[in-house]
Enzyme design. Structure first.
Site, PDB file in Angstrom:
ATOM      1  N   ASN A  55       8.870  -7.122 -31.024  1.00 27.14           N
ATOM      2  CA  ASN A  55       7.436  -7.236 -31.309  1.00 27.14           C
ATOM      3  C   ASN A  55       7.127  -8.237 -32.423  1.00 27.14           C
ATOM      4  O   ASN A  55       5.959  -8.491 -32.719  1.00 27.14           O
ATOM      5  CB  ASN A  55       6.846  -5.856 -31.617  1.00 27.14           C
ATOM      6  N   ARG A  90       2.025  -7.586 -22.480  1.00 23.62           N
ATOM      7  CA  ARG A  90       0.929  -7.498 -23.436  1.00 23.62           C
ATOM      8  C   ARG A  90       0.851  -8.723 -24.349  1.00 23.62           C
ATOM      9  O   ARG A  90      -0.206  -9.252 -24.650  1.00 23.62           O
ATOM     10  CB  ARG A  90       1.194  -6.254 -24.306  1.00 23.62           C
ATOM     11  N   PRO A 122      -7.937  -1.880 -24.926  1.00 22.22           N
ATOM     12  CA  PRO A 122      -8.960  -2.924 -25.031  1.00 22.22           C
ATOM     13  C   PRO A 122      -8.520  -4.044 -25.979  1.00 22.22           C
ATOM     14  O   PRO A 122      -7.616  -3.849 -26.784  1.00 22.22           O
ATOM     15  CB  PRO A 122     -10.160  -2.175 -25.617  1.00 22.22           C
ATOM     16  N   ILE A 123      -9.188  -5.204 -25.863  1.00 20.39           N
ATOM     17  CA  ILE A 123      -8.891  -6.297 -26.806  1.00 20.39           C
ATOM     18  C   ILE A 123     -10.160  -6.701 -27.565  1.00 20.39           C
ATOM     19  O   ILE A 123     -10.291  -7.834 -28.011  1.00 20.39           O
ATOM     20  CB  ILE A 123      -8.231  -7.521 -26.120  1.00 20.39           C
ATOM     21  N   ASP A 124     -11.094  -5.746 -27.679  1.00 18.82           N
ATOM     22  CA  ASP A 124     -12.371  -6.058 -28.345  1.00 18.82           C
ATOM     23  C   ASP A 124     -12.185  -6.533 -29.785  1.00 18.82           C
ATOM     24  O   ASP A 124     -12.927  -7.399 -30.255  1.00 18.82           O
ATOM     25  CB  ASP A 124     -13.295  -4.828 -28.305  1.00 18.82           C
ATOM     26  N   GLN A 125     -11.180  -6.008 -30.488  1.00 22.11           N
ATOM     27  CA  GLN A 125     -10.993  -6.412 -31.888  1.00 22.11           C
ATOM     28  C   GLN A 125     -10.452  -7.848 -31.986  1.00 22.11           C
ATOM     29  O   GLN A 125     -10.769  -8.572 -32.930  1.00 22.11           O
ATOM     30  CB  GLN A 125     -10.056  -5.441 -32.615  1.00 22.11           C
ATOM     31  N   ILE A 142      -1.849   7.233 -31.779  1.00 21.16           N
ATOM     32  CA  ILE A 142      -2.253   5.847 -31.476  1.00 21.16           C
ATOM     33  C   ILE A 142      -2.790   5.723 -30.045  1.00 21.16           C
ATOM     34  O   ILE A 142      -3.879   5.207 -29.829  1.00 21.16           O
ATOM     35  CB  ILE A 142      -1.054   4.871 -31.644  1.00 21.16           C
ATOM     36  N   ARG A 170      12.945  -4.707 -20.789  1.00 23.11           N
ATOM     37  CA  ARG A 170      11.899  -5.536 -21.415  1.00 23.11           C
ATOM     38  C   ARG A 170      12.074  -5.564 -22.928  1.00 23.11           C
ATOM     39  O   ARG A 170      11.641  -6.513 -23.583  1.00 23.11           O
ATOM     40  CB  ARG A 170      10.506  -4.974 -21.099  1.00 23.11           C
TER      41      ARG A 170
END
Ligand code: EPU
Length: 428
Positions: A23, A93, A123-126, A328, A398
């Site tokens: 990550n 992602r 979501p990816i609103d932030q 989370i 992955r």
């Protein structure tokens, strides 16, 4: 078709080297798009999510040379397009990190809505809020996120409504060359956030405060090439720690940062495990049945959600009842059905799982539902009597490099079997 076959009840003992953090690698490699010179990245984990990120870079026009298994030389000078191929973007992602990096390079980015593990709504609103604050316009059309800066991007004060790893990193990537000062508040503090900031700074960026609640970024004119080594993987290390505890093992993990593992060590000690920290290694020793313990996942420095399935699995055979609260994600207990096939006694209500410890699990045919759930099933197999057959192992690969080889080197009986298509049709 590939599967892992695990024969349980072997005690893990020996030494394992932990690789670079997936990550961290997943944003660091796209970040090179924002730079005008070649970079050398060391300690890159050889996992399929990273291969997909590299493939995207190559499709954009970058030249990637593998110096050795864990070292890449990436030359971004040939990148001519701000459009990420949709089929690759949807694979994982982390493809959304190309948005921040391409904005910095071209003032625009076109990236399909990302894929990744199914953990409930993602979501990816932030991310979009951060891009808009920096002066960009965006829309989503035909599944593609299009973000465009006006004349230039300008520093801004951005307060995130939720603590988000991805949005924090994407905002850093986009702000690194924005004019003036950007202040990010209520940011994520995971070790990979600090690693990405350190990497960008090594290219000439001016980022301060990563690892705290507030990050300040002063835009710079350009970024230059660098050589950088990725931080050790907190989650791979935590997975091996849990595996050692679950098998009453005795392992030494090398290439780790014990400070990054404190929330995990703390919980394991509560369950009866002995942990000894050294400068860059850590010993996990257990010779008794674990005590039940409660765990709630939280943003760093809390207990990581990416170790929740593994820890819950370990507690399936603990003495007493444990409660796991997922703080989370909305839906991170899908693996529980698989554990029940192996004899686990778990009740799930929303984001809470109640685990009643049993004496032993028994092997079964199970399916990895996502990356960390897959790792949890490997641990379940190691704890079980008899044979466990794990399907859909591509999820596991992955994010875990050579998990079979590493586990075998410390005494696990696990192998990867590849079945022909004939076997598959016969099974159907
Ligand atoms: N969220 C929003 N809006 C946003 C972004 C996030 O509401 O714009 C919410 C999410 O729905 C979630 C919470 O905020 O409830 C945290 O999400 P975050 O953005 O931090 O997660 P992410 O960046 O999508 C990364 C890791 C995950 C890990 C989480 C939390 C990568 C590629 N993925 O995801 O890792 O679970 O942070 O630590 O870095 C894994 O490695 O197995 C994995 C799933």
């Amino acid at each position: 078709m590939e599967k892992y076959i695990v024969n349980g009840m072997a005690r893990l003992a020996g030494q394992v080297e932990i690789g670079g953090a997936k990550n961290a690698a997943c944003p660091i490699i796209p970040a090179i798009v924002a730079c005008s010179e070649p970079c050398i990245i060391e300690n890159v984990p050889n996992v399929s999510d990273v291969s997909t990120i590299v493939e995207i870079l190559q499709c954009l026009g970058a030249t990637v040379e593998r110096i050795d298994l864990h070292t890449l030389r990436i030359d971004p000078t040939g990148i001519q397009t701000a459009e990420v191929p949709t089929d690759l973007a949807r694979h994982l992602r982390a493809s959304y990190y190309f948005i921040g990096a391409l904005l910095t390079r071209f003032g625009e980015a076109h990236v399909a809505m990302p894929g990744g593990c199914d953990l409930g709504p993602r979501p990816i609103d932030q991310h979009l809020k951060a891009f808009a604050s920096l002066g960009c316009e965006w829309n989503v059309e035909y599944g593609v996120v299009n973000v465009k800066a006006g004349e230039k991007m300008t520093g801004a004060h951005i307060f995130f409504d939720v603590v988000s790893v991805g949005a924090t990193i994407n905002a850093m990537l986009a702000a690194v060359r924005a004019e003036g000062l950007t202040v990010l508040e209520n940011v994520a503090k995971e070790p990979h956030i600090v690693d990405v900031a350190n990497f960008l700074n090594s290219m000439g960026a001016d980022i301060r405060g990563a690892g705290t609640d507030v990050i300040k970024i002063r835009g710079v004119e350009k970024l230059h090439g660098t050589t950088y080594s990725i931080v050790p993987d907190q989650i791979e290390a935590g997975t091996f720690m849990v595996a050692a505890a679950a098998t009453r093992g005795d392992i030494l993990l090398t290439n780790v940062i014990p400070k990054h593992l404190e929330s995990i060590s703390y919980r394991l000690v509560r369950a009866g495990v002995e942990i000894t920290e050294y400068d860059d290694c850590l010993r996990v020793f257990c010779n008794r049945r674990l005590a039940a313990t409660n765990i709630k996942t939280m943003p760093h420095p809390g207990f990581p959600t990416d170790l929740q399935p593994q820890a819950a699995t370990m507690l399936c055979c603990a003495d007493g009842t444990s409660i796991i609260t997922e703080g989370i994600w909305d839906s991170r207990f899908r693996y529980v059905d698989e554990l029940r096939r192996m004899g686990a006694k778990i009740q799930v209500d929303g984001k809470v799982a109640v685990i009643e410890g049993v004496d032993c699990l028994t092997g079964a045919a199970v399916r990895a539902t996502d990356l960390r759930a897959g790792a949890a099933l490997v641990i379940a197999g190691l704890m079980s009597q008899g044979e466990t057959e794990i399907d859909d192992i591509y999820h596991i690969e992955r994010g875990y490099e050579d998990i079979v080889g590493k586990l075998r080197s410390i005494g696990a009986q696990i192998e990867k079997r590849i079945y022909s298509d004939d076997y598959q049709s016969a099974a159907l």
